[in-house]
Design a protein around this motif. Structure first.
Motif, mmCIF file in Angstrom:
data_model
loop_
_atom_site.group_PDB
_atom_site.id
_atom_site.type_symbol
_atom_site.label_atom_id
_atom_site.label_comp_id
_atom_site.label_asym_id
_atom_site.label_seq_id
_atom_site.Cartn_x
_atom_site.Cartn_y
_atom_site.Cartn_z
ATOM 1 N N ARG A 274 49.940 33.893 38.452
ATOM 2 C CA ARG A 274 50.853 33.164 37.569
ATOM 3 C C ARG A 274 51.209 33.944 36.318
ATOM 4 N NH1 ARG A 274 50.317 26.888 37.885
ATOM 5 N NH2 ARG A 274 49.655 26.665 40.036
ATOM 6 N N LYS A 275 50.230 34.605 35.714
ATOM 7 C CA LYS A 275 50.486 35.337 34.473
ATOM 8 C C LYS A 275 51.145 36.675 34.764
ATOM 9 C CE LYS A 275 46.729 33.257 31.886
ATOM 10 N NZ LYS A 275 45.520 33.505 31.104
ATOM 11 N N PHE A 276 52.031 37.093 33.850
ATOM 12 C CA PHE A 276 52.800 38.316 34.048
ATOM 13 C C PHE A 276 51.899 39.541 34.188
ATOM 14 C CE2 PHE A 276 54.989 42.067 32.437
ATOM 15 C CZ PHE A 276 56.041 42.120 33.328
ATOM 16 N N ASP A 277 50.888 39.662 33.332
ATOM 17 C CA ASP A 277 49.987 40.821 33.400
ATOM 18 C C ASP A 277 49.284 40.890 34.755
ATOM 19 O OD1 ASP A 277 50.682 41.577 30.853
ATOM 20 O OD2 ASP A 277 48.956 40.583 29.917
ATOM 21 N N ASN A 278 48.873 39.757 35.259
ATOM 22 C CA ASN A 278 48.209 39.725 36.563
ATOM 23 C C ASN A 278 49.191 40.063 37.682
ATOM 24 O OD1 ASN A 278 45.901 38.973 35.218
ATOM 25 N ND2 ASN A 278 46.125 36.802 35.682
ATOM 26 N N GLN A 279 50.450 39.635 37.540
ATOM 27 C CA GLN A 279 51.469 39.988 38.530
ATOM 28 C C GLN A 279 51.708 41.491 38.541
ATOM 29 O OE1 GLN A 279 54.931 37.685 37.558
ATOM 30 N NE2 GLN A 279 54.173 35.841 38.595
#
Length: 59
Positions: free
Chosen positions: A36-41
């Motif tokens: 869900r989070k951009f950094d994780n993506q």
């Protein structure tokens, strides 16, 4: 000028290879991002790119 000469001079072959690689990447991996989070993506995409590069090198 023949098609082979045109492809060599215009760089078409390299473009075709990059388009094929991106299509493979999209078909295999990017149907849906799971994080869900951009950094994780971003990390997820980085790992997928590394896996695709490994497949291309070995195959």
């Amino acid at each position: 000028m023949g098609r082979k000469t045109w492809k060599g001079e215009s760089g078409y072959h390299r473009r075709s290879l990059s388009e094929t690689t991106m299509l493979s990447f999209k078909v295999i991996y990017v149907r849906k991002l799971r994080r869900r989070k951009f950094d994780n993506q971003a990390v997820e995409l980085f790992i997928q790119c590394a896996m695709l590069n490994r497949m291309i090198q070995t195959g």
